[in-house]
Design a protein around this motif. Structure first.
Motif, short mmCIF file in Angstrom:
data_model
loop_
_atom_site.label_atom_id
_atom_site.label_comp_id
_atom_site.label_asym_id
_atom_site.label_seq_id
_atom_site.Cartn_x
_atom_site.Cartn_y
_atom_site.Cartn_z
N PRO A 1 0.82 -1.22 0.00
CA PRO A 1 0.00 0.00 0.00
C PRO A 1 0.85 1.27 0.00
CG PRO A 1 -0.88 -1.59 1.56
CD PRO A 1 0.43 -2.14 1.09
N ASP A 2 1.97 1.26 0.71
CA ASP A 2 2.83 2.45 0.76
C ASP A 2 3.42 2.76 -0.61
OD1 ASP A 2 2.36 2.73 3.42
OD2 ASP A 2 4.24 1.81 4.09
N LEU A 3 3.83 1.71 -1.34
CA LEU A 3 4.40 1.94 -2.68
C LEU A 3 3.34 2.51 -3.61
CD1 LEU A 3 7.21 1.36 -4.11
CD2 LEU A 3 6.03 -0.55 -5.20
N LEU A 4 2.13 1.98 -3.51
CA LEU A 4 1.05 2.49 -4.35
C LEU A 4 0.77 3.96 -4.03
CD1 LEU A 4 -1.19 2.02 -6.44
CD2 LEU A 4 -2.66 1.27 -4.55
N ALA A 5 0.75 4.29 -2.75
CA ALA A 5 0.49 5.68 -2.35
C ALA A 5 1.60 6.61 -2.84
CB ALA A 5 0.35 5.77 -0.83
N ARG A 6 2.83 6.12 -2.85
CA ARG A 6 3.95 6.96 -3.25
C ARG A 6 3.94 7.24 -4.75
NH1 ARG A 6 7.88 4.12 -1.18
NH2 ARG A 6 9.11 3.43 -2.95
N PHE A 7 3.57 6.24 -5.55
CA PHE A 7 3.65 6.41 -7.00
C PHE A 7 2.32 6.76 -7.64
CE2 PHE A 7 7.57 4.12 -6.24
CZ PHE A 7 8.45 4.66 -7.17
N GLY A 8 1.21 6.29 -7.08
CA GLY A 8 -0.10 6.62 -7.64
C GLY A 8 -0.25 6.18 -9.08
N PHE A 9 -0.03 4.92 -9.38
CA PHE A 9 -0.09 4.41 -10.75
C PHE A 9 -1.48 4.59 -11.35
CE2 PHE A 9 2.73 1.50 -8.27
CZ PHE A 9 3.94 1.95 -8.77
N SER A 10 -1.51 5.01 -12.60
CA SER A 10 -2.80 5.11 -13.28
C SER A 10 -2.79 4.39 -14.63
CB SER A 10 -3.19 6.58 -13.50
OG SER A 10 -2.21 7.24 -14.29
N SER A 11 -1.61 3.97 -15.10
CA SER A 11 -1.51 3.25 -16.38
C SER A 11 -0.36 2.25 -16.29
CB SER A 11 -1.26 4.22 -17.53
OG SER A 11 0.05 4.77 -17.45
N ALA A 12 -0.35 1.31 -17.22
CA ALA A 12 0.72 0.31 -17.25
C ALA A 12 2.08 0.97 -17.43
CB ALA A 12 0.46 -0.70 -18.37
N ARG B 1 6.64 1.49 -14.91
CA ARG B 1 8.07 1.50 -15.24
C ARG B 1 8.85 2.47 -14.34
NH1 ARG B 1 9.83 -0.92 -19.90
NH2 ARG B 1 11.77 -0.81 -18.71
N ALA B 2 8.16 3.37 -13.67
CA ALA B 2 8.84 4.32 -12.79
C ALA B 2 9.23 3.69 -11.46
CB ALA B 2 7.95 5.54 -12.55
N ALA B 3 8.63 2.53 -11.13
CA ALA B 3 8.90 1.85 -9.86
C ALA B 3 9.76 0.62 -10.11
CB ALA B 3 7.59 1.46 -9.20
N PRO B 4 10.42 0.10 -9.08
CA PRO B 4 11.20 -1.13 -9.25
C PRO B 4 10.28 -2.31 -9.59
CG PRO B 4 11.78 0.00 -7.20
CD PRO B 4 10.54 0.66 -7.72
N LEU B 5 10.67 -3.11 -10.56
CA LEU B 5 9.92 -4.30 -10.94
C LEU B 5 10.66 -5.52 -10.42
CD1 LEU B 5 8.94 -3.41 -14.64
CD2 LEU B 5 7.70 -2.92 -12.51
N LEU B 6 9.96 -6.40 -9.76
CA LEU B 6 10.53 -7.61 -9.18
C LEU B 6 10.31 -8.77 -10.14
CD1 LEU B 6 9.23 -7.14 -5.53
CD2 LEU B 6 11.32 -6.24 -6.58
N GLU C 1 -2.06 -6.61 2.78
CA GLU C 1 -0.59 -6.56 2.75
C GLU C 1 -0.09 -6.28 1.34
OE1 GLU C 1 0.17 -9.84 6.30
OE2 GLU C 1 0.30 -10.43 4.20
N LEU C 2 -0.83 -6.78 0.36
CA LEU C 2 -0.59 -6.47 -1.05
C LEU C 2 -1.85 -5.85 -1.63
CD1 LEU C 2 1.29 -9.67 -2.33
CD2 LEU C 2 2.28 -7.40 -2.00
N VAL C 3 -1.66 -4.92 -2.55
CA VAL C 3 -2.78 -4.29 -3.24
C VAL C 3 -2.45 -4.26 -4.73
CG1 VAL C 3 -3.46 -2.87 -1.27
CG2 VAL C 3 -1.78 -1.99 -2.91
N PRO C 4 -3.46 -4.23 -5.59
CA PRO C 4 -3.18 -4.12 -7.02
C PRO C 4 -2.47 -2.81 -7.35
CG PRO C 4 -5.45 -4.82 -6.64
CD PRO C 4 -4.91 -4.36 -5.32
N ALA C 5 -1.34 -2.91 -8.03
CA ALA C 5 -0.71 -1.68 -8.53
C ALA C 5 -1.61 -1.08 -9.61
CB ALA C 5 0.67 -2.00 -9.09
#
Length: 296
Positions: A173-184, A188-193, A253-257
């Protein structure tokens, strides 16, 4: 039928293996609770039966010849198989045993919770599970079957379809809040695992979503379990099968990006070597597993 004269006794092979491991008749005799003379006679009898030297005899040690080193590898595998077969029989003398290779997270999250129902329906079957991530050869391992993710083929084995999967990019949730993704493309701006066994999964997913798919880099993991843990810790976005992370999604603990799922190209299969196809425990487990997958 192999001629009887070419089949050494278990006693000879066990002494040979012990001397090969310890490099000493004395140490092997101590391990096997035999006399040194008995172990020496066993090794000599085996060499005479095979028609060649297995050891180079030095003053204080026994060193394998090149042919002996190759032979002991085969012997150890055979002894291991005999030992496992004997343990399986002792554990379940009135029924059957099924040795199954499984994918770790699939086994833990999907299969294990359902196994009590199988045990209740078939209490006579002992099911032994071992985890395998990489491809393996049924000829080299004492396995009756495996659960495989990929195509409907595995080194000449027979296959039965189990289920497909859908994957979704997930993160903390914290990563989603930090980046606020709206498109695929935003991902690419965040680390991909990345999962080692699916190195091109992100490229395929991004391409399907119309986003740039070149040059995907990131931390790599060999199991879905550690991949999910890394995503929960906020290390990046993981592309995960949704049916394997239902608990993490439910707990938040996980949320959809991005709330988008897509089917994987590959599927889950039960695979087995053709000669094990009529093994009764496998036939019963296969029927149960296919029915269970059809319900979910």
């Amino acid at each position: 039928m192999i001629p009887r004269r070419l089949l050494p006794s278990i006693a000879l092979l066990t002494s040979f293996d012990a001397v090969a491991r310890t490099g000493s008749v004395t140490a092997a005799a101590r391990e096997l609770n035999l006399t040194q003379g008995a172990v020496s006679r066993h090794v000599k009898a085996l060499e005479e039966q095979l028609g060649g030297d297995l050891f180079v005899r030095e003053r204080l040690t026994m060193r394998l010849t090149l042919a002996g080193d190759s032979y002991v590898r085969e012997v150890r595998d055979a002894l291991r198989r005999i030992s496992l077969a004997s343990l399986n029989f002792r554990a379940n003398p009135n029924g059957g045993t099924l040795n199954l290779a499984v994918l770790p997270l699939f086994a833990m999250r999907w299969l294990a919770p359902r196994l009590p129902a199988f045990r209740q329906a078939h209490p006579e079957i002992i099911l032994n599970l071992v985890t395998r991530l990489d491809q393996f050869d049924f000829r080299a391992e004492p396995l009756d079957a495996a659960i495989h993710f990929g195509k409907a083929q595995w080194q000449g084995a027979e296959c039965a379809f189990l289920r497909k999967e859908e994957v979704m990019p997930v993160c903390s949730p914290d990563l989603l809040a930090r980046f606020g993704f709206s498109s695929a493309q935003d991902l690419r701006a965040a680390p991909l695992l990345i999962l080692v066994s699916r190195p091109d999964a992100w490229e395929k997913w991004l391409s399907a979503e119309g986003a740039p798919a070149e040059g995907v880099h990131g931390m790599m993991f060999d199991q879905f379990g550690t991949l999910a843990s890394a995503a929960i810790a906020g290390l990046g976005i993981a592309l995960m099968p949704t049916f394997l992370i239902e608990e993490e999604l439910r707990r938040g603990e996980l949320v959809p990006a991005l709330d988008r799922t897509s089917p994987s190209e590959d599927s889950y299969y039960l695979v087995w070597p053709p000669e094990r196809g009529l093994h009764p425990p496998l036939a019963r487990f296969k029927a149960w597993l296919i029915a269970e997958c059809a319900r979910t």
